[in-house]
Write a protein that holds these residues in place. Structure first.
Motif, short mmCIF file in Angstrom:
data_model
loop_
_atom_site.label_atom_id
_atom_site.label_comp_id
_atom_site.label_asym_id
_atom_site.label_seq_id
_atom_site.Cartn_x
_atom_site.Cartn_y
_atom_site.Cartn_z
N SER A 177 -27.11 -34.88 -17.86
CA SER A 177 -26.19 -34.68 -16.75
C SER A 177 -25.03 -35.67 -16.81
O SER A 177 -23.89 -35.34 -16.45
CB SER A 177 -26.93 -34.84 -15.41
N LEU A 178 -25.31 -36.88 -17.26
CA LEU A 178 -24.30 -37.93 -17.26
C LEU A 178 -23.39 -37.88 -18.49
O LEU A 178 -22.18 -38.09 -18.39
CB LEU A 178 -24.98 -39.31 -17.19
N TRP A 179 -23.98 -37.59 -19.68
CA TRP A 179 -23.21 -37.71 -20.92
C TRP A 179 -23.25 -36.48 -21.82
O TRP A 179 -22.69 -36.50 -22.92
CB TRP A 179 -23.71 -38.93 -21.71
N GLY A 180 -23.91 -35.42 -21.40
CA GLY A 180 -23.88 -34.19 -22.16
C GLY A 180 -24.84 -34.16 -23.34
O GLY A 180 -25.71 -35.01 -23.49
N LEU A 181 -24.65 -33.17 -24.21
CA LEU A 181 -25.57 -32.91 -25.31
C LEU A 181 -25.78 -34.06 -26.30
O LEU A 181 -26.86 -34.17 -26.88
CB LEU A 181 -25.12 -31.66 -26.07
N PRO A 182 -24.79 -34.92 -26.52
CA PRO A 182 -25.05 -36.04 -27.43
C PRO A 182 -26.23 -36.92 -27.00
O PRO A 182 -26.77 -37.67 -27.81
CB PRO A 182 -23.74 -36.83 -27.40
N ALA A 183 -26.62 -36.82 -25.73
CA ALA A 183 -27.72 -37.65 -25.22
C ALA A 183 -29.08 -36.97 -25.36
O ALA A 183 -30.08 -37.48 -24.86
CB ALA A 183 -27.48 -37.97 -23.75
N SER A 184 -29.15 -35.84 -26.05
CA SER A 184 -30.37 -35.03 -26.08
C SER A 184 -31.58 -35.71 -26.71
O SER A 184 -32.72 -35.45 -26.35
CB SER A 184 -30.10 -33.71 -26.80
N GLY A 185 -31.36 -36.57 -27.69
CA GLY A 185 -32.47 -37.26 -28.34
C GLY A 185 -32.99 -36.57 -29.59
O GLY A 185 -33.92 -37.07 -30.23
N GLY A 186 -32.43 -35.43 -29.94
CA GLY A 186 -32.81 -34.75 -31.18
C GLY A 186 -34.27 -34.34 -31.21
O GLY A 186 -34.86 -33.98 -30.19
N SER A 187 -34.86 -34.41 -32.40
CA SER A 187 -36.25 -33.97 -32.58
C SER A 187 -37.24 -34.82 -31.79
O SER A 187 -38.32 -34.36 -31.43
CB SER A 187 -36.62 -34.01 -34.07
N TYR A 188 -36.88 -36.08 -31.54
CA TYR A 188 -37.79 -36.95 -30.81
C TYR A 188 -38.04 -36.46 -29.39
O TYR A 188 -39.10 -36.72 -28.81
CB TYR A 188 -37.25 -38.38 -30.76
N ALA A 189 -37.08 -35.72 -28.82
CA ALA A 189 -37.22 -35.27 -27.43
C ALA A 189 -38.49 -34.45 -27.24
O ALA A 189 -39.18 -34.58 -26.23
CB ALA A 189 -35.99 -34.46 -27.02
N ALA A 190 -38.82 -33.60 -28.21
CA ALA A 190 -40.02 -32.78 -28.10
C ALA A 190 -41.28 -33.64 -28.16
O ALA A 190 -42.25 -33.40 -27.43
CB ALA A 190 -40.05 -31.73 -29.21
N ILE A 191 -41.28 -34.66 -29.01
CA ILE A 191 -42.43 -35.55 -29.11
C ILE A 191 -42.65 -36.29 -27.79
O ILE A 191 -43.77 -36.37 -27.28
CB ILE A 191 -42.24 -36.55 -30.27
N ALA A 192 -41.57 -36.82 -27.23
CA ALA A 192 -41.68 -37.60 -26.00
C ALA A 192 -42.12 -36.74 -24.82
O ALA A 192 -42.90 -37.17 -23.97
CB ALA A 192 -40.33 -38.26 -25.69
N ALA A 193 -41.64 -35.50 -24.78
CA ALA A 193 -41.92 -34.64 -23.62
C ALA A 193 -43.28 -33.98 -23.69
O ALA A 193 -43.92 -33.76 -22.65
CB ALA A 193 -40.84 -33.58 -23.50
#
Length: 301
Positions: free
Chosen positions: A243-259
């Motif tokens: 919400s604050l910084w857009g798609l560059p803040a997504s976290g890439g592949s790690y996002a799925a691991i963390a979630a």
């Protein structure tokens, strides 16, 4: 209760019950996210701005631990929730028996609880951003001046890392997954032990402190290797940085691991605990029996 609240007391146990539970569950994740993320902000911004003595991994772990204690003590008696989507999903699968089934009415309620958990973490992150806005703006300006924005901004050491969770640049995601899974499994076993009404060494009044302290242990020991430990904290924080910084803040592949890793690790931890440690021949402890009796008396009203 004050007389003015008497009509509300009747309403909150009826049609408004879902709203009360939603707010309580959202507040539970808000409290530990507010505590832990606020402490993370002092640590990260202190390093970026050269302010000495305002944060450490020890402080961050303590903040999350005490935030979890507050969440359990204040909110969960009202929401009857879990402050963690993984445990909500566990109860969606198991209900109140040892067999796997899904009760659709409970499923709807617990889906609301998961949404509430994510909303609470999301709101906490946005509020902390507003509280630290000036310092975050200064830190970002400093990174841009040093041409470090792209390499630091969305890492655990950057302003984005205050709210979103990121793996160490260049880290092996297999090792990151293993670290997350093992920590979440250990947390699950401890929590199931605390919730066991036949466990004389963990009365209900001690459970919040044992659980909070265990979160502190995994944060102190394993957060540098990337650790989320709660899907609501990760998803809520991820939505906040997006919400604050857009798609560059997504976290890439790690996002799925963390979630997502927290969910199978918790389920496996529950199966392991019930298979190895649960004994149907053990009697309920007096403290647990008192709590269960009080809860049943309330539900029967």
């Amino acid at each position: 209760q004050p007389r003015l609240l008497a009509p509300w007391q009747k309403h909150r146990r009826g049609r408004a019950r879902w709203f009360v539970e939603f707010v309580a569950e959202a507040l539970s994740t808000f409290l530990y996210t507010f505590a832990g993320t606020g402490s993370t902000a002092t640590y990260v911004l202190g390093n970026l701005l050269g302010v000495q003595g305002v944060g450490s991994v020890l402080q961050v772990g303590m903040a999350y631990s005490l935030g979890i204690v507050l969440a359990v003590i204040i909110c969960l008696p009202t929401s009857n929730g879990h402050a963690n989507p993984a445990f909500t999903i566990w109860h969606m699968l198991t209900g109140n028996s040892t067999s796997l089934y899904i009760d659709h009415n409970l499923c709807h309620r617990r889906t609301r609880l998961i949404v509430a958990q994510i909303v609470g973490a999301y709101v906490a992150c946005l509020l902390i951003y507003v509280q630290y806005h000036d310092m975050i703006k200064e830190a970002i300006a400093g990174l841009q001046a040093k041409d470090l924005y792209d390499s630091v901004m969305f890492t655990a050491q950057g302003p984005g890392g205050i709210f979103g969770l990121y793996a160490t640049p260049g880290a092996n995601l297999g090792n990151v997954f293993l670290n997350e899974f093992v920590c979440d499994f250990v947390l699950a076993v401890v929590i199931f032990a605390c919730l066991d009404p036949t466990n004389a060494f963990s009365p209900p009044v001690a459970a919040p402190w044992i659980i909070g302290f265990t979160y502190g242990i995994v944060i102190w020991g394993f957060s540098p290797a990337s650790l989320a430990a709660n899907s609501a904290r990760d998803v809520g924080g991820r939505l906040a940085v997006l919400s604050l910084w857009g798609l560059p803040a997504s976290g890439g592949s790690y996002a799925a691991i963390a979630a997502l890793t927290n969910i199978p690790a918790t389920i496996l931890g529950g199966i392991f605990y019930h298979f190895i440690f649960t004994d149907s021949d053990r009697v309920l402890t007096p403290a647990s029996l008192e709590l269960l009796s009080a809860t049943k008396a309330y539900e029967d009203r």
